[in-house]
Design a protein around this motif. Sequence first.
Motif, short mmCIF file in Angstrom:
data_model
loop_
_atom_site.label_atom_id
_atom_site.label_comp_id
_atom_site.label_asym_id
_atom_site.label_seq_id
_atom_site.Cartn_x
_atom_site.Cartn_y
_atom_site.Cartn_z
N GLY A 134 -9.81 -27.13 14.11
CA GLY A 134 -10.49 -28.41 13.96
C GLY A 134 -10.85 -28.92 15.35
O GLY A 134 -10.42 -28.37 16.34
N GLU A 135 -11.64 -29.98 15.37
CA GLU A 135 -12.08 -30.51 16.65
C GLU A 135 -11.07 -31.53 17.17
O GLU A 135 -10.13 -31.88 16.45
CB GLU A 135 -13.46 -31.15 16.49
N SER A 136 -11.28 -32.01 18.39
CA SER A 136 -10.34 -32.98 18.91
C SER A 136 -10.36 -34.23 18.03
O SER A 136 -11.42 -34.64 17.57
CB SER A 136 -10.66 -33.33 20.36
N GLY A 137 -9.19 -34.77 17.77
CA GLY A 137 -9.11 -35.92 16.89
C GLY A 137 -8.98 -35.56 15.42
O GLY A 137 -8.93 -36.42 14.57
N SER A 138 -8.92 -34.26 15.12
CA SER A 138 -8.83 -33.87 13.71
C SER A 138 -7.40 -34.00 13.18
O SER A 138 -7.18 -33.92 11.99
CB SER A 138 -9.32 -32.43 13.53
N GLY A 139 -6.43 -34.17 14.08
CA GLY A 139 -5.04 -34.34 13.66
C GLY A 139 -4.25 -33.05 13.66
O GLY A 139 -3.11 -33.03 13.22
N LYS A 140 -4.83 -31.95 14.19
CA LYS A 140 -4.14 -30.67 14.11
C LYS A 140 -2.89 -30.63 14.99
O LYS A 140 -1.85 -30.12 14.56
CB LYS A 140 -5.09 -29.52 14.44
N SER A 141 -2.96 -31.20 16.20
CA SER A 141 -1.78 -31.22 17.06
C SER A 141 -0.71 -32.14 16.50
O SER A 141 0.48 -31.82 16.55
CB SER A 141 -2.16 -31.69 18.47
N THR A 142 -1.13 -33.27 15.96
CA THR A 142 -0.17 -34.22 15.38
C THR A 142 0.55 -33.56 14.21
O THR A 142 1.76 -33.72 14.04
CB THR A 142 -0.91 -35.48 14.91
N LEU A 143 -0.19 -32.78 13.42
CA LEU A 143 0.44 -32.06 12.31
C LEU A 143 1.52 -31.11 12.84
O LEU A 143 2.63 -31.05 12.31
CB LEU A 143 -0.63 -31.28 11.54
N GLY A 144 1.18 -30.38 13.92
CA GLY A 144 2.13 -29.44 14.52
C GLY A 144 3.40 -30.13 14.95
O GLY A 144 4.51 -29.63 14.76
N ARG A 145 3.25 -31.31 15.54
CA ARG A 145 4.43 -32.05 16.00
C ARG A 145 5.20 -32.62 14.82
O ARG A 145 6.43 -32.70 14.85
CB ARG A 145 4.00 -33.17 16.94
N ALA A 146 4.47 -33.02 13.78
CA ALA A 146 5.13 -33.63 12.62
C ALA A 146 6.02 -32.63 11.89
O ALA A 146 7.13 -32.97 11.48
CB ALA A 146 4.08 -34.22 11.67
N VAL A 147 5.56 -31.37 11.74
CA VAL A 147 6.38 -30.42 11.00
C VAL A 147 7.63 -30.02 11.78
O VAL A 147 8.58 -29.50 11.21
CB VAL A 147 5.60 -29.15 10.56
N LEU A 148 7.63 -30.26 13.10
CA LEU A 148 8.84 -30.01 13.88
C LEU A 148 9.68 -31.28 14.02
O LEU A 148 10.67 -31.30 14.71
CB LEU A 148 8.48 -29.51 15.28
N ARG A 149 9.23 -32.34 13.39
CA ARG A 149 9.83 -33.67 13.51
C ARG A 149 9.90 -34.13 14.96
O ARG A 149 10.87 -34.73 15.40
CB ARG A 149 11.22 -33.70 12.86
N LEU A 150 8.86 -33.82 15.70
CA LEU A 150 8.72 -34.39 17.04
C LEU A 150 7.86 -35.65 16.95
O LEU A 150 7.60 -36.30 17.94
CB LEU A 150 8.04 -33.37 17.98
N GLN A 151 7.41 -35.93 15.73
CA GLN A 151 6.53 -37.07 15.49
C GLN A 151 6.94 -37.67 14.16
O GLN A 151 7.13 -36.94 13.19
CB GLN A 151 5.07 -36.57 15.45
N GLU A 152 7.14 -38.99 14.12
CA GLU A 152 7.53 -39.62 12.87
C GLU A 152 6.45 -39.40 11.81
O GLU A 152 5.27 -39.59 12.07
CB GLU A 152 7.73 -41.13 13.09
N ALA A 153 6.86 -38.98 10.64
CA ALA A 153 5.89 -38.68 9.59
C ALA A 153 6.56 -38.90 8.24
O ALA A 153 7.79 -38.97 8.14
CB ALA A 153 5.42 -37.23 9.72
N SER A 154 5.75 -39.01 7.22
CA SER A 154 6.30 -39.07 5.87
C SER A 154 5.89 -37.81 5.13
O SER A 154 5.03 -37.07 5.58
CB SER A 154 5.78 -40.32 5.15
#
Lengths: 534, 306
Positions: A316-336
Amino acid sequence: MTPVLSIRGLQVRFRTGDGILHAVRGVDIDVAKGETVAVVGESGSGKSQTMMAAMGLLAANGTVEGSVRYRGEELIGLQPRALNRYRGSKLTMIFQEPMTSLDPLYRIGDQLSLPLVAHGGLSKRQALARAVELLELVRVPDPARRVNAYPHELSGGQRQRVMIAMALANDPDVLIADEPTTALDVTVQARILDLLRDLQGRLGMSIVFITHDLGVVRRFADRTYVMRHGEVVEQGATAALFAAPAHPYTRMLIDAEPRGRKAPVAPSAPVVLDARDVRVTFHTGSGLFGRTRHEIRAVDGVDLRVRAGETVGVVGESGSGKSTLGRAVLRLQEASGLVRFEDRNLMPLERGELRPLRRRMQMVFQDPFGSLSPRMTAGEIVTEGLLVHEPALSRRERDRRAAQAFEEVRLDPSGRNRYPHEFSGGQRQRIAIARAMILAPKLVVLDEPTSALDRSVQKEIVELLRDLQTRHGLAYVFISHDLAVVRALADEIVVMKSGRVVERGDVERIFEAPREAYTRELIAAAFLAAPVET
Amino acid sequence: MLPFILRRLVSAIPTLFLIVTIAFFLIRVAPGGPFDLEQPLEAKVMENLRRIYQLDRSLPEQYLLYVGALLRGDFGPSFYFRDFTIAELFASGLPVSMTLGGLALLVAVLIGGTLGTVAAFRQNSAVDYAVVGLGTFGLTIPNFVVAPVLQIVFGLMLAWLPVGGWNGGAVRSLVLPVIVLALPQIAVVARMIRASMIEALRSNHIRTLRSLGLPTHVVVRHALRGAVLPVVSYLGPAAAALLTGSVVVESIFGLPGVGRYFVEGALNRDYTLVMGTVVLVAVFVLVFNLLVDVLYAVIDPRVRYE
């Protein structure tokens, strides 16, 4: 035919703290009228400095020898005032960094007027009117309003369009484009390149493309110069050069395009990561008084399933949320949502409970320069995780493990007492991979691990990652905007846009028969499919 | 922008109130009082004085009286300069200090800015080294050394300029004190402009201007606008300090400014004078910091106050 721009025996040297750096060593380049010439090479090949020298833009510690002639007029050795008769009117240049190449303190229109007033002799008022036309020419939407905008109010692609408009303001003979699209998203890249080609057709100027991207070269350039260590190693008509490269370095560059496909995983392989309906929301603005609170859904209900030995590419392009997803599945980022790693649900776990699991889920980052502490030796960096996860290890044992990890990523173990700055970009990325591998993980999230590297180095890292995966049965989440690399590594591809999954499927299926327009656009922009005739 | 300025002015009121409160009690903690002379006054006289100046009231009472007067714009009478009110002292002294400080600031910005810009364009040349050297000189030689030297050379030996005195603000009387005041500021401004200009000249957008073959003055204008930002934030507090006078310069040149009141008020326990100078400086600092913020937004369009 006499060339418009003729470079002969160009030498560029820089005085540095470590002595003289001989960046360009006797380069000859000719550019004919209306022709597109590509200068290709990896970082440090001297391709940019050759053109900077021709434009009189070398840094203060640089010196130049040789000859640069524009229609027979010698440019080297001219005083700035004399050189300014050509710069900005006959010879112009656009740069790699669209975000910083415009003055943040002045309006777009004011900046566009500068070359018009200086070279075209227009009044301020005429120049502003012409600026609107130029913005229209480079297809900036709503030019009458944008002319009053400041650079920070425009996107990267729009800023690069403004740069192009400035360069074209006085109808130049030669436009030098130094990696003009490297800092932009792929689909934006494609549009900028189309624009340049279209403008070239209309205005008849010559373009010199400085690039490391062979896809761009193959598609746009009439002739190509291949540079390495400050010298031109090979040159010729682009088609002929690609068909039959004579020099081993050219062959290596062409060959460095990531190739091959990954062997499929057995369907019986255990699921390592199973994430369901992952959501990450960011709040911006001052929430304190509840006035200007905005919600950004960075990741909006994404599922991700990875088996042992499997690679899922997230593109995906920048801002698509792909990096945030990567961090979320490692719980490096708060997510639901729900994230299961092996057999544990990660979401309810506290920091302390997560720690023992962390060694089996590792991450490798994009920036091989920023992600390694400059004050620790490579060995210390690689073994730091062991201090947390295996505190009982003796110093000697840790050192042995460091040497082992170095060998595993094919680095010379004797280098483990050196500091990160003594390594090249590719070597640093190997250190970052070794740091993850030493903990024997099951899952590795790779966030653009090859994007900051030259193609030939990329290829080596891709091969290393592939090899490590087969040997240890690793599950990879491979986040990238580079479809060529993803195609070579992934089993499954997830295409993201604005936090949502647009399309997902097998690598073959996605590349052979993309269903969504956005996916097709991404693939076309990466020059992987045959160019669409327009 | 206007709501921002109003909000900042309103938020300055509690700050000012806090400063007044702290200063009021702090000076009272200092031992001695305004009427403790070397030879003690008669008890009866002392008692009368204390009553007249309301020092016989309790401290909280005095505080409330002072704040009340302040709200009406009354700084009270001076305890030491017996025939004057604080307002009268400021009315006569402030124009002197502000003239000197304002001129020094102007000189510092013009000369320091020019020197810094020239040095940045000729980095590592003789000119550059001269500017850096002058900067070090201006910062390290104290003004109580520079001032007498200038007085001896230009006042006594060459006899071009008067050695001291205000003389109704005659230009000839202003030259030496303004130079002494400006010298260290020239040094600071030159160094800051030089450093930020060197940075600006290396930036990508200046490279763009050069690639467009624009004349030097255009390149300088663009580089300078970005380079003045750090200097602007330095000049806010510096201006507040310069405009409220300098003890040393006013004493050496015998000038009737407000700078000397800082020292005299504190030494003589002239409570109202101390409070007056505190309020004066605080107001200047608050106003100039606000001016800096406004100027920042004018120079840099990315800064927006909502």
